[in-house]
Motif scaffolding. Sequence first.
Motif, PDB file in Angstrom:
ATOM      1  N   HIS A  91     -29.590-125.013 -22.263  1.00 29.16           N
ATOM      2  CA  HIS A  91     -28.188-125.005 -22.695  1.00 29.16           C
ATOM      3  C   HIS A  91     -27.379-125.942 -21.808  1.00 29.16           C
ATOM      4  O   HIS A  91     -27.115-125.631 -20.640  1.00 29.16           O
ATOM      5  N   GLN A 107     -20.989-119.935 -27.462  1.00 27.98           N
ATOM      6  CA  GLN A 107     -21.414-119.132 -28.608  1.00 27.98           C
ATOM      7  C   GLN A 107     -20.437-117.969 -28.748  1.00 27.98           C
ATOM      8  O   GLN A 107     -19.878-117.496 -27.757  1.00 27.98           O
ATOM      9  N   ASP A 145     -19.467-114.175 -31.077  1.00 27.52           N
ATOM     10  CA  ASP A 145     -19.898-113.162 -32.045  1.00 27.52           C
ATOM     11  C   ASP A 145     -19.081-111.892 -31.835  1.00 27.52           C
ATOM     12  O   ASP A 145     -18.566-111.633 -30.745  1.00 27.52           O
ATOM     13  N   LEU A 203     -21.099-122.004 -31.382  1.00 30.56           N
ATOM     14  CA  LEU A 203     -22.115-121.578 -32.344  1.00 30.56           C
ATOM     15  C   LEU A 203     -21.751-120.198 -32.872  1.00 30.56           C
ATOM     16  O   LEU A 203     -21.461-119.282 -32.098  1.00 30.56           O
ATOM     17  N   TYR A 204     -21.774-120.042 -34.209  1.00 31.14           N
ATOM     18  CA  TYR A 204     -21.416-118.784 -34.863  1.00 31.14           C
ATOM     19  C   TYR A 204     -22.545-118.335 -35.786  1.00 31.14           C
ATOM     20  O   TYR A 204     -23.453-119.101 -36.118  1.00 31.14           O
ATOM     21  N   ASP A 205     -22.439-117.061 -36.219  1.00 33.18           N
ATOM     22  CA  ASP A 205     -23.212-116.664 -37.386  1.00 33.18           C
ATOM     23  C   ASP A 205     -22.398-117.046 -38.623  1.00 33.18           C
ATOM     24  O   ASP A 205     -21.353-117.685 -38.505  1.00 33.18           O
ATOM     25  N   GLY A 221     -25.672-120.649 -37.147  1.00 33.47           N
ATOM     26  CA  GLY A 221     -27.077-120.290 -37.173  1.00 33.47           C
ATOM     27  C   GLY A 221     -27.563-120.090 -38.592  1.00 33.47           C
ATOM     28  O   GLY A 221     -26.783-120.093 -39.554  1.00 33.47           O
ATOM     29  N   ASP A 248     -30.783-117.184 -33.410  1.00 38.43           N
ATOM     30  CA  ASP A 248     -30.306-118.557 -33.251  1.00 38.43           C
ATOM     31  C   ASP A 248     -29.180-118.637 -32.220  1.00 38.43           C
ATOM     32  O   ASP A 248     -28.932-119.693 -31.645  1.00 38.43           O
ATOM     33  N   LYS A 249     -28.471-117.540 -32.015  1.00 36.64           N
ATOM     34  CA  LYS A 249     -27.442-117.466 -30.971  1.00 36.64           C
ATOM     35  C   LYS A 249     -27.744-116.255 -30.083  1.00 36.64           C
ATOM     36  O   LYS A 249     -26.902-115.395 -29.834  1.00 36.64           O
TER      37      LYS A 249
END
Length: 481
Positions: free
Chosen positions: A105, A111, A113, A173-175, A210, A217-218
Amino acid sequence: MSRREAARLFGIDRRTVDKMLKFSIPPGYRRSKPVKGPKLDAFVGIIDAILEADKMVPKKQKHTSKLVFERLRDEYGFKGGITIVSDYICATKQRQREMFVPLLHPPGHAQADFGEALAVIGGVERKVHFLVMEMPHSDACFLKAYPAETTESFCDAHVSAFEFFGGVPISILYDNTKIAVASILGDGKRKRTRVFSELVSHYLFTDRFGRPAKGNDKGKVEGMVGYTRRNFMVPKPVFASFDDLNAYLESQCRKRMEDMLRGHKGTIGERFAADAEQLQPLPAVPYDACDKQSTRVSSLSLVRYRGNDYSVPTQYGHQQVIVRGYVHEVVIACGSEVIAQHPRSWEKEDYIFDPLHYLALIEQKTNALDQAAPLVGWELPQNFLVLRRLLEARMGKGGKREFVQVLRLLETFQMIDVEAGVESALERGTIGFDAVKHLVLCRIERRPPRLDMTVYPYLPKAHVAATSAGDYMTLLAGGRS
């Protein structure tokens, strides 16, 4: 000695002797093929089809080995036992388990969530939703809790996280949350929602997503959601408000900066320095973190937002308005003018009234004064109730209208000033709207009141006669005696 002689001496098979000579450590039993025998061969395709179909259903509704065996027995006439079925399913699932690549990373990326937990807010136990943003390079994190996982809470958490980190990550980065993703196009690209597009455009970070239903993925932020729940919210946090809870959570995030994680030489805070160097500067003005909706005012002067009804002044009835929903308040505007502001309600099918919005209409429809729902629970000072009783006793129905006019002074003046005006009017016996208004203005302008007493014929009048010298002599004569 020979292999045969060794086998005879130790009482073992010659093939075992061969293995002992070939391997320094016993290799153990190794199965080269999945378990299946003549009885199972004809049913392998059926089992594979069942397992494949299970991938499309929730985890709690997947077939167990026992259920697969029972279906084979009852529907397809399988004559074997449950053991070979269970062994085959176990081996198949093990072969299908996903493998992962260790990731590196780089600094400056994040990221995000949502997670859920139980907390006691204002004496009531409830589920809270908290958004976690993590910088995987340094493991620095920030989280903020809300009553619900909504567009406005999503945006508000981003604004607060960027302020906490002191800058904007290069990418996040998200879902595939519906708050950010309107749809997934055929080529795998995401179509952003309107609000998320505004957020990205305001802060100029790169959004990444992701694969659907692939939380790994995250994985860094997924793990951080669990970590913060276990370490920051156990036992259940108890606070008077969400603001108090979020102040506590932020303090925990700052405290964690001093921790040193396994496999790293520096603390989280020391490693965050590399992240901070890569962060983009914050814009001059933070994003207006709200959900905007266009709607129409009803005939009851109510605007519906997220299942709850909020009042607006009655003169805006049936007009098109814009509702801006924030985490803690709802702001309603007609054109460029803000016409109403209310505390945000997170209940269901709730009515949020401002009594002042209905006074102009009640002045015209005075019979509704005692049954008006917006006035229920409106606690007025005792002097107001005394004034109303005296007005109605003197003027009847007209007194009720004058009392509403007195209440309408609250549309312009502060409660403390109107209350003082009512109290002063009662002390003088000048019971009327004009007197109260005049006394309120005199209080604000800091000048003595001058009431026109001809407006109040029911008050006793004092007559002052002209003074004569004889009157003084009388008084002096009485004083000498």
